[in-house]
Every structure is written in C-alpha cells, then in structure tokens.
Design a protein around this motif. Structure first.
Motif, PDB file in Angstrom:
ATOM      1  N   PHE A  55      -6.382  15.596   3.016  1.00  0.00           N
ATOM      2  CA  PHE A  55      -5.013  15.800   2.559  1.00  0.00           C
ATOM      3  C   PHE A  55      -4.718  15.509   1.092  1.00  0.00           C
ATOM      4  N   SER A  56      -4.946  14.282   0.603  1.00  0.00           N
ATOM      5  CA  SER A  56      -4.475  13.985  -0.754  1.00  0.00           C
ATOM      6  C   SER A  56      -5.301  12.912  -1.450  1.00  0.00           C
ATOM      7  N   ILE A  57      -5.116  12.874  -2.762  1.00  0.00           N
ATOM      8  CA  ILE A  57      -5.630  11.785  -3.588  1.00  0.00           C
ATOM      9  C   ILE A  57      -4.469  11.338  -4.460  1.00  0.00           C
ATOM     10  N   ALA A  58      -4.369  10.039  -4.684  1.00  0.00           N
ATOM     11  CA  ALA A  58      -3.300   9.514  -5.539  1.00  0.00           C
ATOM     12  C   ALA A  58      -3.900   8.552  -6.549  1.00  0.00           C
ATOM     13  N   PHE A  59      -3.515   8.740  -7.798  1.00  0.00           N
ATOM     14  CA  PHE A  59      -3.899   7.830  -8.870  1.00  0.00           C
ATOM     15  C   PHE A  59      -2.675   6.992  -9.184  1.00  0.00           C
ATOM     16  N   MET A  60      -2.790   5.694  -8.982  1.00  0.00           N
ATOM     17  CA  MET A  60      -1.655   4.824  -9.242  1.00  0.00           C
ATOM     18  C   MET A  60      -1.727   4.320 -10.674  1.00  0.00           C
ATOM     19  N   ASN A  61      -0.552   4.310 -11.327  1.00  0.00           N
ATOM     20  CA  ASN A  61      -0.457   3.588 -12.586  1.00  0.00           C
ATOM     21  C   ASN A  61       0.576   2.494 -12.377  1.00  0.00           C
TER      22      ASN A  61
END
Length: 188
Positions: A55-61
């Motif tokens: 489904f997804s990838i998220a890069f957190m800042n």
C-alpha cells in the motif's frame, strides 16, 4: 491535472523534506480469521535491498509525513504523494511498520530530499480496429536523490511470480536504494 502540474506538485511536496523516520503501510488484514495473532512483516523479498509493500511508504520529518501510495490520478495504478499530519496517517488504519532501523534506510535518515525524477509510463490499448491506441500516461516511479547523494526508488510495481522481474501498474509498491537492482528488475 497535466503532467507538468503533477511534476510541479510533486517537487513542492517532496523536495527539501528531511527524513527522520520511514514507515511502511500495508493493508490491515486483521478482519481475516486465518491470520496469526501477531502481524507478520510481509515486505521482505529475495533481494536484501528490495521491499514489496501492498500500500504505502511514508517519510516522516519533524511534524509531517510524506505519504506515497498508488492511486488513479492519471491511470490506475500510478504513484501519488501526499503531505499528512501524523494524526491523519494514524487515522488511515493501515498496518504500520517502522522500518527506520532496516539497513537499507540507515543512510537516508537525517537527510533531505534534494531532487526528484519521475518515470512516466505510456499506457496503450488495442482498440476494436486492432490498432495500438495511446490512452494515458502514468507516473510509474519516483527516483529521489537525497542531500547525501543516496537515491531512493519507489515504483508502483510488483514482482512477477518468478521473483526476479517487476511489472508495473500494480496495487503494490517496490522500494529500494539500489539503482543497479532497480534497473535489473525493470523497476525504473
């Protein structure tokens, strides 16, 4: 949305964002009775530097997430990035894996996205006349270059059953930091 509008939007959303954490989102199959009590991480492949997500990838800042998933903006299944508040991401109710400590992601942590290349795929269909018709374009892959020269490749693709080649337009993401591997399996 035009191709140029999409590319400008992606640059505004992605470039300059510092990566402090990497999260994978997979469909939460908790409703299925046959699954074990403890969720299993299904994203590993036969390639050490390649992960497959449904489904997804998220890069957190610092306070936001850059959330990349497949969608149908141009054609199902292309890539699309969103900027979400952490609470918006948590509300999606995906099975979330913090993969920040995975060896593949270690060189990325603490670095900003410095550049973006979008790989577009032309979509064709054979009409009733038997002629090949161009029906759409689709953002097939994002090639992100980080401030430390590390590259991240995200593609709306899936591995074929042989496990050694990718095919696009899938409800799946392939991610790697290895350009040679991305090219070898036709991910980019």
């Amino acid at each position: 949305m035009t191709k140029a509008d999409f590319e400008n939007y992606c640059r505004r959303v992605l470039i300059g964002r510092k990566i402090t954490k990497v999260l994978y989102g997979e469909v939460n199959y908790a409703f299925c009775e046959e699954l074990p009590d403890e969720p299993i991480r299904y994203y590993h492949t036969d390639f050490e530097e390649l992960h497959s997500l449904d489904f997804s990838i998220a890069f957190m800042n610092e306070d936001k997430l850059i959330y990349i998933t497949w969608d149908g903006t141009f054609y199902q299944y292309g890539l699309y990035p969103f900027v979400l508040a952490k609470t918006e991401y948590e509300a999606k109710r995906e099975q979330c894996w913090d993969v920040t400590e995975e060896p593949m992601w270690q060189p990325c942590i603490g670095h900003s996205i410095a550049n973006l290349e979008i790989v577009w795929e032309d979509i064709y269909d054979v009409g009733h006349t038997g002629h090949k018709l161009h029906i759409a374009i689709c953002p097939y892959a994002f090639c992100l270059k980080l401030s430390n020269e590390t590259q991240v490749f995200v593609s709306a693709a899936e591995l074929r059953s042989d496990g050694i080649e990718a095919y696009g337009l899938a409800d799946n993401l392939l991610v790697t930091t290895n350009e040679r591997l991305a090219k070898q399996i036709n991910m980019i």
